[in-house]
Design an enzyme around this catalytic site. Structure first.
Site, PDB file in Angstrom:
ATOM      1  N   LYS A 106       0.827  -1.228   0.000  1.00  0.00           N
ATOM      2  CA  LYS A 106       0.000   0.000   0.000  1.00  0.00           C
ATOM      3  C   LYS A 106       0.849   1.260   0.000  1.00  0.00           C
ATOM      4  O   LYS A 106       0.477   2.274  -0.578  1.00  0.00           O
ATOM      5  CB  LYS A 106      -0.950   0.037   1.196  1.00  0.00           C
ATOM      6  CG  LYS A 106      -0.278  -0.054   2.566  1.00  0.00           C
ATOM      7  CD  LYS A 106      -0.428  -1.413   3.118  1.00  0.00           C
ATOM      8  CE  LYS A 106       0.425  -1.661   4.336  1.00  0.00           C
ATOM      9  NZ  LYS A 106       0.266  -3.017   4.809  1.00  0.00           N
ATOM     10  N   GLY A 188       1.909 -10.196  18.627  1.00  0.00           N
ATOM     11  CA  GLY A 188       2.406 -10.179  17.242  1.00  0.00           C
ATOM     12  C   GLY A 188       1.586  -9.320  16.299  1.00  0.00           C
ATOM     13  O   GLY A 188       1.834  -9.323  15.093  1.00  0.00           O
ATOM     14  N   GLU A 191       4.160  -4.299  15.195  1.00  0.00           N
ATOM     15  CA  GLU A 191       5.554  -4.595  14.875  1.00  0.00           C
ATOM     16  C   GLU A 191       6.462  -3.951  15.917  1.00  0.00           C
ATOM     17  O   GLU A 191       6.020  -3.138  16.723  1.00  0.00           O
ATOM     18  CB  GLU A 191       5.867  -4.056  13.484  1.00  0.00           C
ATOM     19  CG  GLU A 191       5.025  -4.761  12.446  1.00  0.00           C
ATOM     20  CD  GLU A 191       5.418  -4.401  11.033  1.00  0.00           C
ATOM     21  OE1 GLU A 191       6.537  -3.943  10.827  1.00  0.00           O
ATOM     22  OE2 GLU A 191       4.570  -4.608  10.153  1.00  0.00           O
ATOM     23  N   LYS A 206      -3.850   3.612   2.784  1.00  0.00           N
ATOM     24  CA  LYS A 206      -5.033   2.886   2.321  1.00  0.00           C
ATOM     25  C   LYS A 206      -6.170   3.863   1.979  1.00  0.00           C
ATOM     26  O   LYS A 206      -6.912   3.654   1.007  1.00  0.00           O
ATOM     27  CB  LYS A 206      -5.466   1.875   3.389  1.00  0.00           C
ATOM     28  CG  LYS A 206      -4.421   0.762   3.564  1.00  0.00           C
ATOM     29  CD  LYS A 206      -4.633  -0.046   4.836  1.00  0.00           C
ATOM     30  CE  LYS A 206      -3.596  -1.156   4.978  1.00  0.00           C
ATOM     31  NZ  LYS A 206      -3.622  -1.810   6.297  1.00  0.00           N
TER      32      LYS A 206
HETATM   33  P1  NDP Z   1       7.946  -9.611   5.558  1.00  0.00           P
HETATM   34  O1  NDP Z   1       8.815  -8.603   6.185  1.00  0.00           O
HETATM   35  O2  NDP Z   1       7.430 -10.727   6.375  1.00  0.00           O
HETATM   36  O3  NDP Z   1       8.715 -10.258   4.301  1.00  0.00           O
HETATM   37  C1  NDP Z   1       9.452  -9.498   3.402  1.00  0.00           C
HETATM   38  C2  NDP Z   1      10.189 -10.458   2.464  1.00  0.00           C
HETATM   39  O4  NDP Z   1      10.820  -9.668   1.468  1.00  0.00           O
HETATM   40  C3  NDP Z   1      11.278 -11.291   3.138  1.00  0.00           C
HETATM   41  O5  NDP Z   1      11.301 -12.580   2.599  1.00  0.00           O
HETATM   42  C4  NDP Z   1      12.567 -10.543   2.786  1.00  0.00           C
HETATM   43  O6  NDP Z   1      13.692 -11.374   2.620  1.00  0.00           O
HETATM   44  C5  NDP Z   1      12.208  -9.959   1.436  1.00  0.00           C
HETATM   45  N1  NDP Z   1      12.903  -8.714   1.184  1.00  0.00           N
HETATM   46  C6  NDP Z   1      12.751  -7.543   1.817  1.00  0.00           C
HETATM   47  N2  NDP Z   1      13.548  -6.596   1.282  1.00  0.00           N
HETATM   48  C7  NDP Z   1      14.212  -7.206   0.290  1.00  0.00           C
HETATM   49  C8  NDP Z   1      15.191  -6.753  -0.638  1.00  0.00           C
HETATM   50  N3  NDP Z   1      15.655  -5.512  -0.645  1.00  0.00           N
HETATM   51  N4  NDP Z   1      15.677  -7.652  -1.525  1.00  0.00           N
HETATM   52  C9  NDP Z   1      15.239  -8.927  -1.535  1.00  0.00           C
HETATM   53  N5  NDP Z   1      14.299  -9.399  -0.692  1.00  0.00           N
HETATM   54  C10 NDP Z   1      13.809  -8.543   0.216  1.00  0.00           C
HETATM   55  O7  NDP Z   1       6.753  -8.809   4.862  1.00  0.00           O
HETATM   56  P2  NDP Z   1       5.220  -9.247   4.725  1.00  0.00           P
HETATM   57  O8  NDP Z   1       5.143 -10.560   4.025  1.00  0.00           O
HETATM   58  O9  NDP Z   1       4.521  -9.087   6.025  1.00  0.00           O
HETATM   59  O10 NDP Z   1       4.637  -8.084   3.788  1.00  0.00           O
HETATM   60  C11 NDP Z   1       4.889  -8.062   2.394  1.00  0.00           C
HETATM   61  C12 NDP Z   1       4.027  -6.965   1.766  1.00  0.00           C
HETATM   62  O11 NDP Z   1       2.663  -7.278   1.984  1.00  0.00           O
HETATM   63  C13 NDP Z   1       4.232  -5.572   2.336  1.00  0.00           C
HETATM   64  O12 NDP Z   1       4.101  -4.607   1.321  1.00  0.00           O
HETATM   65  C14 NDP Z   1       3.095  -5.424   3.339  1.00  0.00           C
HETATM   66  O13 NDP Z   1       2.717  -4.101   3.570  1.00  0.00           O
HETATM   67  C15 NDP Z   1       2.007  -6.180   2.603  1.00  0.00           C
HETATM   68  N6  NDP Z   1       0.944  -6.691   3.459  1.00  0.00           N
HETATM   69  C16 NDP Z   1       1.256  -7.506   4.500  1.00  0.00           C
HETATM   70  C17 NDP Z   1       0.260  -8.013   5.305  1.00  0.00           C
HETATM   71  C18 NDP Z   1       0.569  -8.933   6.428  1.00  0.00           C
HETATM   72  O14 NDP Z   1      -0.366  -9.366   7.098  1.00  0.00           O
HETATM   73  N7  NDP Z   1       1.826  -9.278   6.687  1.00  0.00           N
HETATM   74  C19 NDP Z   1      -1.163  -7.654   5.057  1.00  0.00           C
HETATM   75  C20 NDP Z   1      -1.380  -6.845   3.893  1.00  0.00           C
HETATM   76  C21 NDP Z   1      -0.344  -6.358   3.140  1.00  0.00           C
HETATM   77  P3  NDP Z   1      14.350 -12.180   3.862  1.00  0.00           P
HETATM   78  O15 NDP Z   1      13.334 -13.234   4.204  1.00  0.00           O
HETATM   79  O16 NDP Z   1      15.602 -12.748   3.330  1.00  0.00           O
HETATM   80  O17 NDP Z   1      14.512 -11.155   4.941  1.00  0.00           O
HETATM   81  N1  HSE Z   2      -0.062  -3.331   9.836  1.00  0.00           N
HETATM   82  C1  HSE Z   2      -1.248  -3.548   9.091  1.00  0.00           C
HETATM   83  C2  HSE Z   2      -2.424  -3.669  10.061  1.00  0.00           C
HETATM   84  C3  HSE Z   2      -1.099  -4.802   8.250  1.00  0.00           C
HETATM   85  O1  HSE Z   2      -2.234  -3.678  11.290  1.00  0.00           O
HETATM   86  O2  HSE Z   2      -3.557  -3.740   9.623  1.00  0.00           O
HETATM   87  C4  HSE Z   2      -2.023  -4.845   7.066  1.00  0.00           C
HETATM   88  O3  HSE Z   2      -1.789  -3.835   6.147  1.00  0.00           O
END
Ligand code: NDP
Ligand code: HSE
Length: 428
Positions: A106, A188, A191, A206
């Site tokens: 987002k 959890g 963050e 959003k």
């Molecule tokens: P995480 O921090 O859990 O995962 C990020 C992943 O991206 C990791 O595997 C990390 O690698 C990799 N990564 C980060 N930076 C780099 C880089 N520069 N080069 C290569 N790999 C990289 O994030 P989330 O899965 O929680 O979130 C992902 C997206 O989804 C975000 O935009 C978030 O806002 C969105 N989102 C998340 C939600 C949620 O519930 N978590 C809900 C809705 C949206 P490594 O594992 O090696 O560190």
């Molecule tokens: N940090 C966000 C939330 C994750 O608490 O809703 C989903 O975008």
């Protein structure tokens, strides 16, 4: 199963909470997805920072740190690394190579959406982002497609689960903000650095996306009025409950005469409003449209598997488009409504203030509201400390500008010891 096409190569950028679940579901549901699409998916690779880290359920031979090689080898790129850089550069590289892109980011869409949509349209590619607002809840597609023939007047959403959890705990247990935040961190939801959530930045991104879609206009995230929840007090929660309201962090996007206003702030909503029933870390988006009337979209706004569901929905759409071909379509911004400052809204307000408990004070307070043309709906009084009273004033609809003048005048009065809270009130 016979597939008519070669496998569709998918590059997954990120294997975190969402990415790992997308990979797992793509592997577990490979046959089913192939039947739905008419071609198999092949995961071309998964970009991570640390390719040696084991991630259960995700084959480690797919991990790579070669972003460019992976992106240029794919038909569809799923960006799940988050943040602006290098996500933006990777999305641009993917679009420039002719790949369709899916993202849950987002922050990226709110900050650079128009530019990325234009790029996709020019290149005949498509950018999908259902997961970027409210996780698993389908809200982008309904606004972009299902309601495209209607006129949306207002969108109000609980679009941040962390802050909804904190406010819910404050309300149900009487905890103060710091206690509820500590619990959210322990469980959890929040963050290690909760700033983006508790200061409203996540919800503002959003809101910018929702307002752009709902009103067919470009809404820069900097134009979204933003207040977080750090100053919400246990007393405010109690006062709200006593008056028949819940305190929620709402993203509100609405038409005003000659433009639109998008805002994020703690808000009072009546306990019988559907948004008041959204508890814990759940999200909901309430849409008011001219012909469709009131619609409510509710569900999990975050979580790995839940968000992965929205990504897979986009993946099926992107794959069908990839097979059928066709131009890239940017979101329509033809209405070109200006995003106006919050001073342009009209709403109701609840003001709680501590005043000297002396004859004539109530009348002089009431006169301040009258002087600025703000009509008072109710006033209730309770004892504060010795010689002081706590007044809770609910106004009728008034302009934000007039309310600001009322608050400023109240502050300069000797009889006003403290203004404990000023909070906007929304309803149906
Ligand atoms: P995480 O921090 O859990 O995962 C990020 C992943 O991206 C990791 O595997 C990390 O690698 C990799 N990564 C980060 N930076 C780099 C880089 N520069 N080069 C290569 N790999 C990289 O994030 P989330 O899965 O929680 O979130 C992902 C997206 O989804 C975000 O935009 C978030 O806002 C969105 N989102 C998340 C939600 C949620 O519930 N978590 C809900 C809705 C949206 P490594 O594992 O090696 O560190
Ligand atoms: N940090 C966000 C939330 C994750 O608490 O809703 C989903 O975008």
């Amino acid at each position: 199963m016979q597939t008519a096409y070669r496998a569709i190569r998918v590059a997954l950028l990120g294997a975190g909470s969402v990415g790992a679940n997308v990979a797992r579901l793509m592997i577990e549901n490979k046959q089913e997805l192939a039947q739905r699409v008419g071609a198999e998916f092949e995961i071309a690779g998964i970009l991570v920072r640390d390719a040696h880290q084991v991630r259960p359920g995700v084959p480690s031979e797919l991990f790579t740190t070669d972003a460019e090689g992976l992106i240029l080898s794919a038909d569809i790129v799923i960006e799940l690394i988050g943040g602006i850089h290098p996500a933006k550069e990777y999305v641009e590289l993917a679009l420039n190579s002719g790949a369709d892109v899916i993202t849950a980011n987002k922050a990226l869409i709110a900050a650079h959406g128009p530019q990325l949509f234009d790029l996709a349209e020019q290149l005949g590619a498509q950018l999908y982002y259902e997961a970027a607002v409210a996780g698993a809840i389908p809200i982008i597609r309904p606004l972009r497609e299902s309601l495209a023939g209607d006129k949306v007047n207002r969108v109000m959403g609980i679009v941040n689960g962390t802050t909804n959890f904190i406010l819910d705990r404050m309300e149900s247990t009487g905890a103060d903000f710091d206690e509820a935040l500590a619990e959210a961190t322990k469980l959890g939801y929040a963050e290690a650095d909760p700033t983006a959530d508790i200061e409203g930045y996540d919800a503002a991104s959003k809101a910018a996306i929702l307002a752009s879609l709902a009103f067919h206009s470009e809404v820069p995230v900097e134009k979204v009025h933003r207040e977080g929840i750090t100053s919400v007090t246990a007393l405010q929660m109690e006062t709200a409950r006593d008056a028949g309201y819940a305190v929620k962090l709402l993203a509100i996007c609405e038409r005003v005469d000659d433009g639109l206003v998008a805002r994020v702030h703690p808000t009072l909503i009546p306990l019988d409003h559907p948004l008041a029933a959204v508890r814990g870390a759940y999200n909901a988006v309430f849409v008011e449209a001219e012909s469709a009337g009131r619609l409510m979209f509710y569900g999990a706004g975050a979580g790995g598997p839940q968000t992965a569901s929205a990504i897979l929905g986009d993946l099926v759409s992107a794959a069908k488009r990839h097979l059928a071909g066709g131009p890239g379509l940017a979101d329509s911004v033809h209405a070109n409504l200006e995003a106006l400052p919050v001073q342009r809204i009209q709403t109701r307000y609840q003001i709680t203030l501590q005043v000297s408990d002396e004859p004539g004070v109530l009348a002089s307070i009431a006169s301040v509201f009258a002087e600025h043309g703000v009509s008072v709906e109710t006033v209730s009084q309770s004892s504060a400390t010795t010689g002081a009273a706590l007044l809770t004033v609910m106004t009728h609809r008034a302009s934000e500008q007039a309310l600001e003048q009322v608050v400023s005048s109240l502050r300069s009065k000797n009889s006003v010891q403290q203004i404990s809270s000023v909070i906007r009130v929304e309803g149906m």
